[in-house]
Write a protein that holds these residues in place. Sequence first.
Motif, PDB file in Angstrom:
ATOM      1  N   THR A  71       0.834  -1.210   0.000  1.00 20.64           N
ATOM      2  CA  THR A  71       0.000   0.000   0.000  1.00 20.64           C
ATOM      3  C   THR A  71       0.862   1.250   0.000  1.00 20.64           C
ATOM      4  O   THR A  71       0.572   2.234  -0.693  1.00 20.64           O
ATOM      5  CB  THR A  71      -0.919   0.007   1.232  1.00 20.64           C
TER       6      THR A  71
ATOM      7  N   LYS B 299       3.871   1.682  -1.225  1.00 25.46           N
ATOM      8  CA  LYS B 299       4.502   1.924  -2.521  1.00 25.46           C
ATOM      9  C   LYS B 299       3.525   2.542  -3.512  1.00 25.46           C
ATOM     10  O   LYS B 299       3.915   3.358  -4.350  1.00 25.46           O
ATOM     11  CB  LYS B 299       5.092   0.627  -3.070  1.00 25.46           C
ATOM     12  N   GLN B 300       2.268   2.173  -3.414  1.00 20.09           N
ATOM     13  CA  GLN B 300       1.266   2.741  -4.305  1.00 20.09           C
ATOM     14  C   GLN B 300       1.038   4.226  -4.013  1.00 20.09           C
ATOM     15  O   GLN B 300       0.697   5.002  -4.918  1.00 20.09           O
ATOM     16  CB  GLN B 300      -0.059   1.985  -4.169  1.00 20.09           C
ATOM     17  N   ARG B 301       1.252   4.630  -2.762  1.00 15.96           N
ATOM     18  CA  ARG B 301       0.960   6.013  -2.358  1.00 15.96           C
ATOM     19  C   ARG B 301       2.228   6.759  -1.925  1.00 15.96           C
ATOM     20  O   ARG B 301       2.145   7.745  -1.209  1.00 15.96           O
ATOM     21  CB  ARG B 301      -0.029   6.001  -1.190  1.00 15.96           C
TER      22      ARG B 301
END
Length: 390
Positions: free
Chosen positions: A228, A230-232
Motif C-alpha cells: 500500500t 509503494k502505491q501512495r
Amino acid sequence: MKKNILISGGGIAGLTAAKLLSEQGHNVTVIDRALSFTKAGFLISLKSFGVRIMEELDLMEQLQAASSPSEFVSFLEKDEQLIQHISYEKMNKNIERSVLISRGGLHNVLYDNLKDQVNILFNTTISGIASRGNKTEVIFSDGQSMEADLVIVSEGLRSSTRERYFTDSQMEDFNTLYMGGRLQMEHSYTVGDFKIYIDVNKMLSIYPIANNEIAIQSYIHHTGDIATIKQRSAELLESFFSDYNIEVRDLLTRFTEEGLIFVDKMGMVEASDLVNGNLVLLGDAGYCPTALSGMGASLSIYGAKALSHFIGKTPDDLASACSNYNTLMQPIIRKFQGNARNNASSFIPADAHQLNQFVNTFRAASDIELKKIMTDPIILTEDQLNFKIN
C-alpha cells in the motif's frame, strides 16, 4: 584445498565475500536474481572499519572516485532553527574517514573489480537444496544444478532462502518507512553541506552531492504494509512534510515527479545461528541492522571479511570456520541493532515531549558528548577488528 563455494546474492556483502574467497584460491560462483548489473541505489555512508577493509582490498582509489563530498551537516528543526552544525572532518578525527557514496556506486566498485575473476550468473535464484554428505546440491531456477562445499546466503533483508532453510530466524518490522533517492537538478545548495531535519515521527535529509544533483532521504514512522505504501509513496512523502517551508516542499514535489525513488519498510533480521549445515547467512540476509544504524554497508563488508578470514584459517574444516564466524558476529550484530533502535528513538522522536528533550540535549552537547553520540557507537574493539574470539 580449493572449495566450491556458491554465493546467492551479488550485493555488497556477496561480492566482497566473492573477492576475498576467490583470492584464497576457491572456486566461487555468484548468482543473483537481477537481470543484469545496475548502478542504481540510494545514498549511504561507508564508515570506520568498512572503509578500512576497502583499503585493504586495494579499492580506495576507485571508492574515492565514486564518492561524493561531505563537509558539514546541520541538524535543524522544521522551522530551520539550528540544533547542531557538525564538521565531518572534526567528528571523524579519531576514526577511519567516512565515505559518502551511493549503494550502487559502492556495488559497482566491487563488481567492476570482480566481474572478470568470478563466475556471476544473473536472473538466477535457488529453487532447491539437498545435502549429500559433506556436499550440498543446489538446484537453480533455470533447472541447472551445482555441487557446493558451502552456500553463502547474502540475498538481502527479505531472503527467500533464509525463510526456507533458517526457520528459527525471523524478521522484525521496524515500523519505519524509508524513502530516498536522487534528483538531477540545478540548485543553490552548497555541495557537501547537508541538512537533516528532526521532527516527531519523521526525519528528512537533504544532501547536495553535486552542482546538478541532490540526494534525499526520509525516515517516517509508519505501521502500514509495504504494498500500500509503494502505491501512495509520492503522496505520503509530500503530506508528511506539508508544513515545512516552501523550498523544502517544492524540492520534495520535484523529487516525487522527476527523481529516482527507492521505497521500503525497514526491518531487522534476528537469527540465533547464522549457520545451518553447509549454509551460512551473510549481510542483510542474516543481520540487517537497518539504515538507522548508519553501519549497514560497513557491517556487510566486515561480515564478509570475517567469514573469509575463518575459512582461510581452516579451509578443510568449513564447519569450524562457519561456527567461529557465527560466534564472532552475534555480539556485534546485537550492538549495531541496538544502535539502530537507539537512533530511531533519538532522531525520530515519538512525540513532542521526546522531540524537545532530544533537541535541547543535542543542542547543548559538547564536542566530547557529540563524539559519544555520533562516533563512539560505531567502533569495534581491537579483538573484533582482528577477528579474535573471546
